[in-house]
Design a protein around this motif. Structure first.
Motif, PDB file in Angstrom:
ATOM      1  N   UNK A 134       0.779  -1.214  -0.081  1.00  0.00           N
ATOM      2  CA  UNK A 134       0.118   0.075  -0.007  1.00  0.00           C
ATOM      3  C   UNK A 134       0.898   1.200   0.045  1.00  0.00           C
ATOM      4  N   UNK A 135       1.940   1.266   0.666  1.00  0.00           N
ATOM      5  CA  UNK A 135       2.949   2.532   0.883  1.00  0.00           C
ATOM      6  C   UNK A 135       3.419   2.985  -0.617  1.00  0.00           C
ATOM      7  N   UNK A 136       3.359   1.963  -1.602  1.00  0.00           N
ATOM      8  CA  UNK A 136       3.975   2.230  -3.028  1.00  0.00           C
ATOM      9  C   UNK A 136       3.264   3.575  -3.512  1.00  0.00           C
ATOM     10  N   UNK A 137       2.043   3.831  -3.118  1.00  0.00           N
ATOM     11  CA  UNK A 137       1.277   4.847  -3.502  1.00  0.00           C
ATOM     12  C   UNK A 137       2.034   6.511  -3.155  1.00  0.00           C
ATOM     13  N   UNK A 138       2.974   6.219  -2.318  1.00  0.00           N
ATOM     14  CA  UNK A 138       3.561   7.295  -1.881  1.00  0.00           C
ATOM     15  C   UNK A 138       4.387   8.059  -2.878  1.00  0.00           C
ATOM     16  N   UNK A 139       4.992   7.020  -3.737  1.00  0.00           N
ATOM     17  CA  UNK A 139       6.092   7.187  -4.733  1.00  0.00           C
ATOM     18  C   UNK A 139       5.376   8.111  -5.928  1.00  0.00           C
ATOM     19  N   UNK A 140       4.006   8.159  -5.958  1.00  0.00           N
ATOM     20  CA  UNK A 140       3.343   8.950  -6.893  1.00  0.00           C
ATOM     21  C   UNK A 140       3.394  10.420  -6.511  1.00  0.00           C
ATOM     22  N   UNK A 166      11.467   5.435 -11.654  1.00  0.00           N
ATOM     23  CA  UNK A 166      10.207   5.522 -12.217  1.00  0.00           C
ATOM     24  C   UNK A 166       9.104   5.161 -11.131  1.00  0.00           C
ATOM     25  N   UNK A 167       8.024   5.725 -11.318  1.00  0.00           N
ATOM     26  CA  UNK A 167       6.850   5.446 -10.590  1.00  0.00           C
ATOM     27  C   UNK A 167       5.499   5.813 -11.517  1.00  0.00           C
ATOM     28  N   UNK A 200       0.898  11.325 -15.807  1.00  0.00           N
ATOM     29  CA  UNK A 200       1.067  10.468 -14.611  1.00  0.00           C
ATOM     30  C   UNK A 200       2.327   9.799 -14.341  1.00  0.00           C
ATOM     31  N   UNK A 201       3.204   9.907 -15.150  1.00  0.00           N
ATOM     32  CA  UNK A 201       4.358   9.420 -14.750  1.00  0.00           C
ATOM     33  C   UNK A 201       5.537  10.157 -14.194  1.00  0.00           C
ATOM     34  N   UNK A 202       6.187   9.458 -13.308  1.00  0.00           N
ATOM     35  CA  UNK A 202       7.302  10.121 -12.778  1.00  0.00           C
ATOM     36  C   UNK A 202       8.512   9.271 -13.098  1.00  0.00           C
ATOM     37  N   UNK A 203       9.497   9.941 -13.705  1.00  0.00           N
ATOM     38  CA  UNK A 203      10.777   9.405 -14.175  1.00  0.00           C
ATOM     39  C   UNK A 203      11.838  10.233 -13.529  1.00  0.00           C
ATOM     40  N   UNK A 204      12.695   9.834 -12.779  1.00  0.00           N
ATOM     41  CA  UNK A 204      13.659  10.503 -11.986  1.00  0.00           C
ATOM     42  C   UNK A 204      14.574  11.417 -13.229  1.00  0.00           C
ATOM     43  N   UNK A 232       3.130   0.581 -10.423  1.00  0.00           N
ATOM     44  CA  UNK A 232       4.549   0.344 -10.407  1.00  0.00           C
ATOM     45  C   UNK A 232       5.514   1.108  -9.958  1.00  0.00           C
ATOM     46  N   UNK A 233       6.294   0.589  -9.195  1.00  0.00           N
ATOM     47  CA  UNK A 233       7.559   1.582  -8.853  1.00  0.00           C
ATOM     48  C   UNK A 233       8.837   0.811  -9.218  1.00  0.00           C
TER      49      UNK A 233
END
Length: 257
Positions: A134-140, A166-167, A200-204, A232-233
């Motif tokens: 569930x904490x993976x949502x924090x990476x968004x 990426x997340x 909606x994507x986060x890429x470092x 996905x993370x």
């Protein structure tokens, strides 16, 4: 068919990792020190220990082959692979094999449990109590993503560090079926998905198009309760304490067979 052998020696690898090299060296030294402790064996009852004895845990359940830790996200669990190949078992059973709707963190039978596949896909549920994945949502959240960079995986005789790059949310498909990761072309197709433009994507920053089929990645996967999509993370291997992670990279054409 041409095969290239690639050995992961990430601390001496390509120049694109220079930005994290010093930090990884320090982290690896810390992991080596931790792996050498014998007085602090972490089991599921011993919270707060900084050492994970996977060999000891596997005595509780032989399906346990690793331990994943993301301290800042509160993810700290054993990782399993069902010995009989039943990928659905740990969706409804805990790490001891007891029935539990939250399930356990697991990989499919199609993945190698030595973490030597191009993409190791770890599955976990997202229960309302905030446990499991569930904490993976924090990476968004961009700020959280920027500040939290590392995924740690402990194994028998090894410790791995992955750098999150990426997340995002995607359609809820089975990655190991959608992409043929046994060929470099299939690996690249998934990377192209990651790098494709989307709000909606986060890429470092600085990592766009930097990870290639000859790298090793880990994908943490869960179903986002609010959208029903797959969250996905994704991290790239940057630390391999024992130097055991390697594989052949097949640049052949899968249509030739």
């Amino acid at each position: 068919m041409k095969k290239l052998i690639m050995q992961t020696k990430v601390l001496e690898k390509k120049s694109r990792y220079r930005i994290v090299r010093i930090l990884v060296i320090c982290l690896c030294l810390a992991l080596i020190a931790g792996c050498g402790k014998t007085s602090s064996k972490k089991t599921t009852e011993e919270e707060g220990s900084d050492y994970v004895d996977v060999s000891e845990l596997s005595r509780l359940n032989s399906d346990i082959f690793a331990w994943i830790r993301i301290p800042e996200a509160g993810i700290d669990y054993p990782v399993l692979q069902r010995g009989d190949g039943d990928d659905s078992f740990y969706q409804t059973h805990d790490y001891l094999g007891k029935e539990d709707p939250k399930g356990a963190i697991y990989i499919e039978a199609a993945n190698l449990n030595d973490m030597c596949d191009f993409n190791e896909v770890l599955h976990g549920s997202s229960p309302s109590d905030g446990t499991m994945f569930a904490p993976l949502s924090k990476f968004l959240d961009q700020e959280f993503f920027d500040e939290h960079k590392y995924i740690y995986v402990y194994m028998k005789g090894n410790a791995l560090i992955y750098y999150t790059f990426a997340a995002y949310l995607r359609e809820d498909t089975r990655l190991l079926e959608q992409y043929d990761f046994s060929y470099a072309s299939g690996c690249q197709q998934f990377l192209d998905e990651i790098y494709s433009r989307s709000m909606s994507k986060i890429v470092r920053e600085g990592w766009e198009n930097q990870v290639q089929p000859d790298n090793f990645i880990i994908t943490l996967s869960t179903v986002d309760p609010s959208s029903g999509k797959q969250l996905v993370v994704v991290g790239c291997l940057v630390g391999d304490v024992a130097g055991k992670i390697d594989r052949y990279v097949d640049y052949g054409d899968p249509d030739d067979f």
